[in-house]
Design a protein around this motif. Sequence first.
Motif, short mmCIF file in Angstrom:
data_model
loop_
_atom_site.label_atom_id
_atom_site.label_comp_id
_atom_site.label_asym_id
_atom_site.label_seq_id
_atom_site.Cartn_x
_atom_site.Cartn_y
_atom_site.Cartn_z
N CYS A 80 0.76 -1.20 -0.06
CA CYS A 80 0.05 0.10 0.17
C CYS A 80 0.78 1.24 -0.18
N PHE A 81 2.05 1.06 0.21
CA PHE A 81 3.02 2.18 0.04
C PHE A 81 3.74 2.43 -1.33
N TYR A 82 4.01 1.19 -2.02
CA TYR A 82 4.73 1.38 -3.26
C TYR A 82 3.85 1.30 -4.43
N VAL A 83 2.70 0.47 -4.44
CA VAL A 83 1.68 0.55 -5.69
C VAL A 83 1.43 2.02 -5.96
N PRO A 84 0.93 2.78 -4.89
CA PRO A 84 0.55 4.12 -5.26
C PRO A 84 1.58 5.17 -5.70
N ILE A 85 2.73 4.84 -5.42
CA ILE A 85 3.83 5.65 -5.88
C ILE A 85 4.24 5.47 -7.42
N THR A 86 4.05 4.03 -7.52
CA THR A 86 4.54 3.81 -9.11
C THR A 86 3.40 4.30 -9.89
N PHE A 87 2.21 4.03 -9.50
CA PHE A 87 0.99 4.45 -10.12
C PHE A 87 0.99 5.74 -10.61
N VAL A 88 1.33 6.53 -9.58
CA VAL A 88 1.08 8.14 -9.97
C VAL A 88 2.39 8.43 -10.88
N SER A 89 3.18 7.76 -10.93
CA SER A 89 4.38 8.19 -11.84
C SER A 89 4.02 8.26 -13.20
N SER A 90 2.78 7.78 -13.65
CA SER A 90 2.38 8.10 -14.99
C SER A 90 1.72 9.34 -15.14
N PHE A 91 1.56 10.02 -14.11
CA PHE A 91 0.81 11.35 -14.17
C PHE A 91 1.83 12.54 -13.83
N SER A 92 2.98 12.32 -13.26
CA SER A 92 3.62 13.39 -12.30
C SER A 92 5.15 13.06 -12.42
N PRO A 93 5.88 14.12 -12.73
CA PRO A 93 7.61 14.10 -12.57
C PRO A 93 7.94 13.41 -11.26
N GLY A 94 8.84 12.70 -11.02
CA GLY A 94 9.42 12.20 -10.05
C GLY A 94 9.72 13.42 -8.86
N TRP A 95 10.26 14.62 -9.00
CA TRP A 95 10.45 15.55 -8.07
C TRP A 95 8.89 15.98 -7.45
N LEU A 96 7.96 16.17 -8.25
CA LEU A 96 6.65 16.40 -7.85
C LEU A 96 5.97 15.38 -6.85
N ILE A 97 6.33 14.09 -7.29
CA ILE A 97 5.86 12.88 -6.33
C ILE A 97 6.82 13.04 -5.02
N ALA A 98 7.95 13.30 -5.31
CA ALA A 98 8.65 13.24 -3.96
C ALA A 98 8.31 14.32 -3.15
N ALA A 99 7.99 15.49 -3.78
CA ALA A 99 7.59 16.74 -2.77
C ALA A 99 6.25 16.27 -2.19
N THR A 100 5.34 15.97 -2.75
CA THR A 100 4.04 15.55 -2.31
C THR A 100 4.26 14.38 -1.26
N TRP A 101 4.99 13.55 -1.49
CA TRP A 101 5.16 12.38 -0.39
C TRP A 101 5.63 12.94 0.85
N GLN A 102 6.24 13.95 0.98
CA GLN A 102 6.52 14.53 2.35
C GLN A 102 5.25 14.66 3.14
N LEU A 103 4.10 14.59 2.64
CA LEU A 103 2.83 14.45 3.61
C LEU A 103 3.21 13.16 4.77
N THR A 104 3.88 12.30 4.41
CA THR A 104 3.98 11.35 5.42
C THR A 104 4.48 11.84 6.55
N ILE A 105 5.33 13.07 6.65
CA ILE A 105 5.78 13.72 7.94
C ILE A 105 4.64 13.78 8.99
N ILE A 106 3.48 14.59 8.17
CA ILE A 106 2.32 14.77 9.11
C ILE A 106 1.60 13.65 9.45
N CYS A 107 1.58 12.72 8.56
CA CYS A 107 0.79 11.45 8.60
C CYS A 107 1.41 10.53 9.76
#
Length: 319
Positions: A80-107
């Motif tokens: 449930c961690f890695y499937v979403p990350i690879t899935f969204v790679s079809s829509f966004s560049p890596g740096w944008l995914i990496a930036a959004t991924w930082q929500l994990t800090i709050i989570c």
Amino acid sequence: MRAILIGILGAMFFSVTFILNHAMSDDGGSWMFSSSLRFIFMFPFLFIFVWFQQRHHIILLHIRKHFMLWLLWSTLGFVCFYVPITFVSSFSPGWLIAATWQLTIICGLLLAPLFYEYVQYEQQTVKIRERISWRSVGTSTLMIIGVVLVQIPQISNIELHTFIISIVPLIIAAFCYPLGNRKMMVLVDNKLTTIERMYGMTLVTLPIWFIIFGVGVAKNGLPSSNQVLQTFSVAIFSGIIATALFFYATNLVKHNQGKLAAVEATQATEIIFTLIGEMIFLGLPLPDAVSLIGISLITLGIFIYCYLNSLIQENKAEL
């Protein structure tokens, strides 16, 4: 400080995930292969290590004893961690995914009430539920503002439903990764090492990865040799090296939720590593001014966050 430095080193290796997933997506590779092959390739290396350590039977015994918990937390922490990350790679560049991924800090901070701390009180061990550190949440607000700023230019360039399916999976992953990792640390305690825990989590989720791979073959045919090679690289640099470093760093501070959250926050440096990597290897242009301001706020937030957490821990130690 040692755990934080190890976490940053792990973030550097983990950035390979975002860079190569973006490259594979641009080449038309399926996200199903990008996700499943990483863990399928990881397994033999982990198996060899565990076998040479002659600890295989100990891990299997622990899994049999707590199989449902192993399956639950490993599925959350890996699938449930890695499937979403690879899935969204079809829509966004890596740096944008990496930036959004930082929500994990709050989570990760919001998950505190799901865990307990054991303290000595009047010659007895008392079980106390952890509390959310609202001071840390407040500090992390700076990073959230940064994530919002990073996303603003993207909203104007893509349709709303595409934006939603790019963000929602990452939010799910941002909760699942720290939850699965922390729960597994509690489950194994000090009975298994970091690599052994990784091996066990990969082992119990292996059938799921084979199913995802099979569905990918049924829909898209076999993966290209280029995607296989790139996924193998992700498995080594991100799956083995980065995950081992991150798990080791979190294991060093697993009994302190403040320090644990600080180590998890080091993953914010993935943005910088990913951005530089995509510019060098994929020829991506420098993001616009608004996105750069957002990235700067996220980076600044991580340093402030780690500094304040260290002060809090020093004050507790003095008390």
